[in-house]
Design an enzyme around this catalytic site. Structure first.
Site, PDB file in Angstrom:
ATOM      1  N   CYS A   4      21.929  96.398 -44.196  1.00 24.80           N
ATOM      2  CA  CYS A   4      21.492  95.072 -44.411  1.00 24.80           C
ATOM      3  C   CYS A   4      20.804  94.537 -43.202  1.00 24.80           C
ATOM      4  O   CYS A   4      21.078  94.630 -42.018  1.00 24.80           O
ATOM      5  CB  CYS A   4      22.742  94.155 -44.785  1.00 24.80           C
ATOM      6  SG  CYS A   4      22.305  92.616 -45.182  1.00 24.80           S
TER       7      CYS A   4
ATOM      8  N   HIS B 187      22.646  94.840 -54.378  1.00 25.29           N
ATOM      9  CA  HIS B 187      22.856  94.446 -53.174  1.00 25.29           C
ATOM     10  C   HIS B 187      22.240  92.997 -52.803  1.00 25.29           C
ATOM     11  O   HIS B 187      22.807  92.054 -52.387  1.00 25.29           O
ATOM     12  CB  HIS B 187      22.199  95.170 -52.163  1.00 25.29           C
ATOM     13  CG  HIS B 187      22.254  94.854 -50.458  1.00 25.29           C
ATOM     14  ND1 HIS B 187      22.993  95.752 -49.877  1.00 25.29           N
ATOM     15  CD2 HIS B 187      21.437  94.043 -49.884  1.00 25.29           C
ATOM     16  CE1 HIS B 187      22.859  94.927 -48.456  1.00 25.29           C
ATOM     17  NE2 HIS B 187      21.736  94.067 -48.517  1.00 25.29           N
TER      18      HIS B 187
ATOM     19  N   GLN C 138      18.670  85.093 -47.160  1.00 28.81           N
ATOM     20  CA  GLN C 138      18.698  85.735 -46.002  1.00 28.81           C
ATOM     21  C   GLN C 138      17.595  84.925 -45.266  1.00 28.81           C
ATOM     22  O   GLN C 138      17.696  84.959 -43.947  1.00 28.81           O
ATOM     23  CB  GLN C 138      18.413  87.233 -46.157  1.00 28.81           C
ATOM     24  CG  GLN C 138      19.300  88.009 -46.616  1.00 28.81           C
ATOM     25  CD  GLN C 138      19.010  89.552 -46.586  1.00 28.81           C
ATOM     26  OE1 GLN C 138      18.166  89.777 -47.553  1.00 28.81           O
ATOM     27  NE2 GLN C 138      19.286  90.388 -45.816  1.00 28.81           N
TER      28      GLN C 138
ATOM     29  N   HIS D 114      23.751  88.899 -52.469  1.00 29.58           N
ATOM     30  CA  HIS D 114      23.040  87.885 -51.472  1.00 29.58           C
ATOM     31  C   HIS D 114      23.046  86.534 -52.139  1.00 29.58           C
ATOM     32  O   HIS D 114      23.520  85.673 -51.739  1.00 29.58           O
ATOM     33  CB  HIS D 114      21.890  88.428 -51.012  1.00 29.58           C
ATOM     34  CG  HIS D 114      21.893  89.156 -49.675  1.00 29.58           C
ATOM     35  ND1 HIS D 114      22.800  88.997 -48.571  1.00 29.58           N
ATOM     36  CD2 HIS D 114      21.389  90.544 -49.695  1.00 29.58           C
ATOM     37  CE1 HIS D 114      22.672  90.057 -47.723  1.00 29.58           C
ATOM     38  NE2 HIS D 114      21.780  90.764 -48.178  1.00 29.58           N
TER      39      HIS D 114
HETATM   40  O1  GNR Z   1      16.676  97.351 -46.008  1.00 33.13           O
HETATM   41  C1  GNR Z   1      17.754  97.584 -46.718  1.00 33.13           C
HETATM   42  N1  GNR Z   1      18.261  98.926 -46.866  1.00 33.13           N
HETATM   43  C2  GNR Z   1      19.052  99.204 -48.004  1.00 33.13           C
HETATM   44  C3  GNR Z   1      19.698 100.362 -47.713  1.00 33.13           C
HETATM   45  C4  GNR Z   1      20.808 100.737 -48.571  1.00 33.13           C
HETATM   46  C5  GNR Z   1      21.420  99.756 -49.466  1.00 33.13           C
HETATM   47  C6  GNR Z   1      20.837  98.340 -49.684  1.00 33.13           C
HETATM   48  C7  GNR Z   1      19.749  98.059 -48.836  1.00 33.13           C
HETATM   49  S1  GNR Z   1      19.053  96.528 -48.707  1.00 33.13           S
HETATM   50  C8  GNR Z   1      18.425  96.372 -47.058  1.00 33.13           C
HETATM   51  C9  GNR Z   1      17.644  95.260 -46.850  1.00 33.13           C
HETATM   52  C10 GNR Z   1      18.436  94.141 -47.130  1.00 33.13           C
HETATM   53  O2  GNR Z   1      19.321  93.488 -46.428  1.00 33.13           O
HETATM   54  N2  GNR Z   1      18.500  93.282 -48.111  1.00 33.13           N
HETATM   55  O3  GNR Z   1      19.308  92.303 -48.474  1.00 33.13           O
HETATM   56 NI    NI Z   2      21.011  92.605 -47.351  1.00 31.37          NI
END
Ligand code: GNR
Ligand code: NI
Length: 179
Positions: free
Chosen positions: A91, A133, A51, A137
């Protein structure tokens, strides 16, 4: 420390597959610290190196309520995933967009820590979802990839519109749940 710029969907660089890190040196630690600073400044619970346009296998997260439990994972590997759960995700690369995704509720992950030493940790609930998650990425995958093309198109249009409005007014994007 420095806050880093976060790439936003549909930037093609978010599709890059990250390569393993061969040594956890001072440069990697500095990057991890800058990513944590960026994550906290953006009110996120996790951030993957992808990211911030660094295509190496590093992620940070902190799902603690006080935001005082930073976790750094280098070259993370899932060694266990069980119990599917559906959770609404957001995200930092798709500001203001939320959608439900199925993940494992319980995981074990093996990684190198900030000190370069291998370790294993168990995670469940939000911690498990966040790590999965972030690991997505590192593969160039985003939570919107689990949605239909129609919903992705709706999200792309909404983000474009929000970006135009942000450019004009400097205001934050409104929340949108895509179901
Ligand atoms: O801040 C974030 N909150 C979130 C909420 C539910 C599931 C995953 C996340 S990760 C995200 C930050 C982010 O984009 N990480 O890649
Ligand atoms: Ni994310």
């Amino acid at each position: 420390m420095t806050t880093l710029a976060i790439l936003e969907y549909p930037d093609p660089r978010l599709r890059t597959k990250a390569v393993p890190i061969d040594a956890v040196d001072d440069a990697v630690r500095r990057l991890a610290d800058d990513m944590l600073e960026t994550m906290y400044a953006s009110r996120g619970i996790g951030l993957a190196a992808t990211q911030v346009d660094v295509h190496r296998r590093l992620l940070v997260c902190d799902v603690s309520p006080e935001h005082n439990r930073p976790v750094v994972l280098v070259n993370p590997e899932l060694v266990l995933r069980e119990a599917p759960a559906i959770c609404e995700e957001g995200c930092l690369s798709l500001p203001g967009i939320y959608a439900s995704v199925e993940r494992a509720q319980t995981i074990r992950v093996r990684a190198l820590g900030r000190d370069g030493a291998p370790f294993e940790m168990a995670a469940e609930g939000l911690g498990a979802i966040c790590i999965q998650h972030e690991m997505d990425h590192l593969e160039g995958r985003l939570f919107v990839d689990y949605l239909s093309e129609l919903k992705r198109q709706l999200i792309r249009r909404r983000l474009e519109k929000e970006r135009r409005q942000r450019a004009n007014t400097g205001e934050r994007s409104a929340r949108a749940t895509v179901t």
